[in-house]
Motif scaffolding. Structure first.
Motif, PDB file in Angstrom:
ATOM      1  N   HIS A 145      45.239  36.350  49.249  1.00 43.70           N
ATOM      2  CA  HIS A 145      44.178  35.738  48.445  1.00 43.70           C
ATOM      3  C   HIS A 145      43.300  36.817  47.804  1.00 43.70           C
ATOM      4  N   GLU A 149      42.637  37.475  43.885  1.00 42.51           N
ATOM      5  CA  GLU A 149      41.298  37.400  43.302  1.00 42.51           C
ATOM      6  C   GLU A 149      40.875  38.725  42.676  1.00 42.51           C
ATOM      7  N   ARG A 152      42.848  39.180  39.439  1.00 47.36           N
ATOM      8  CA  ARG A 152      42.351  38.265  38.394  1.00 47.36           C
ATOM      9  C   ARG A 152      41.055  38.804  37.791  1.00 47.36           C
ATOM     10  N   HIS A 153      40.140  39.247  38.641  1.00 50.18           N
ATOM     11  CA  HIS A 153      38.880  39.783  38.122  1.00 50.18           C
ATOM     12  C   HIS A 153      39.077  41.127  37.423  1.00 50.18           C
TER      13      HIS A 153
END
Length: 170
Positions: A145, A149, A152-153
């Motif tokens: 996860h 994340e 993605r950022h």
């Protein structure tokens, strides 16, 4: 933190750790070496800034690895943040924070996360605390996860950094 390519053959926990560290180093590279305007810059109608992304990721590191996996109490600055008044407090306050302090906040959260992973040592290890959804994820799930994340950022950070000074790349 220097970006190092992950090994192509390694144990699961080593590989997950190396991929996550690569993404962490990417975020630090995207958010470093900026003037105040660059630190606070936005793209289009988005409220995202490099400052906010870094502070958010420090929160996410501490939330998943320290609070959920290790069962530790929420630390500052998160414990006293006015979450009821501003659900996105970390994003909104970061542009006014000192860039070096926010970058250090993130580096320190990553170090705590690495220590938690080393202490648990097993991708099958279950979280000490329940999530908001009432489940107890494995360390593997949390690392995957966090990898998702952070990556993605990093895409958001790449767009912002390109807007600021034309810097592009991985």
């Amino acid at each position: 933190m220097e970006r190092t390519d992950p090994e192509v053959v390694a144990g699961e926990l080593t590989m997950l750790s190396q991929y996550l560290d690569y993404q962490r180093a990417t975020l630090l590279a995207k958010a470093s070496g900026l003037d105040d305007a660059g630190w606070r810059a936005k793209v289009g109608n988005s409220e995202l800034t490099l400052a906010g992304l870094v502070k958010h990721m420090a929160l996410v590191e501490d939330s998943w690895f320290q609070k959920t996996m290790a069962g530790e109490p929420v630390r500052e600055p998160w414990a006293s943040a006015p979450w009821d008044e501003d659900r996105d407090w970390e994003f909104h306050t970061a542009p006014d924070d000192d860039p070096a302090e926010v970058l250090d906040l993130y580096r320190e959260a990553c170090e705590r996360s690495r220590a938690t992973v080393a202490r648990l040592g097993d991708p099958e290890a279950l979280a000490a605390s329940l999530t908001r959804r009432g489940n107890r994820p494995s360390l593997r799930w949390v690392m995957l996860h966090m990898l998702e994340e952070t990556a993605r950022h990093n895409g958001h950070a790449d767009l912002i950094r390109e807007r600021v000074d034309g810097t592009t790349g991985e």
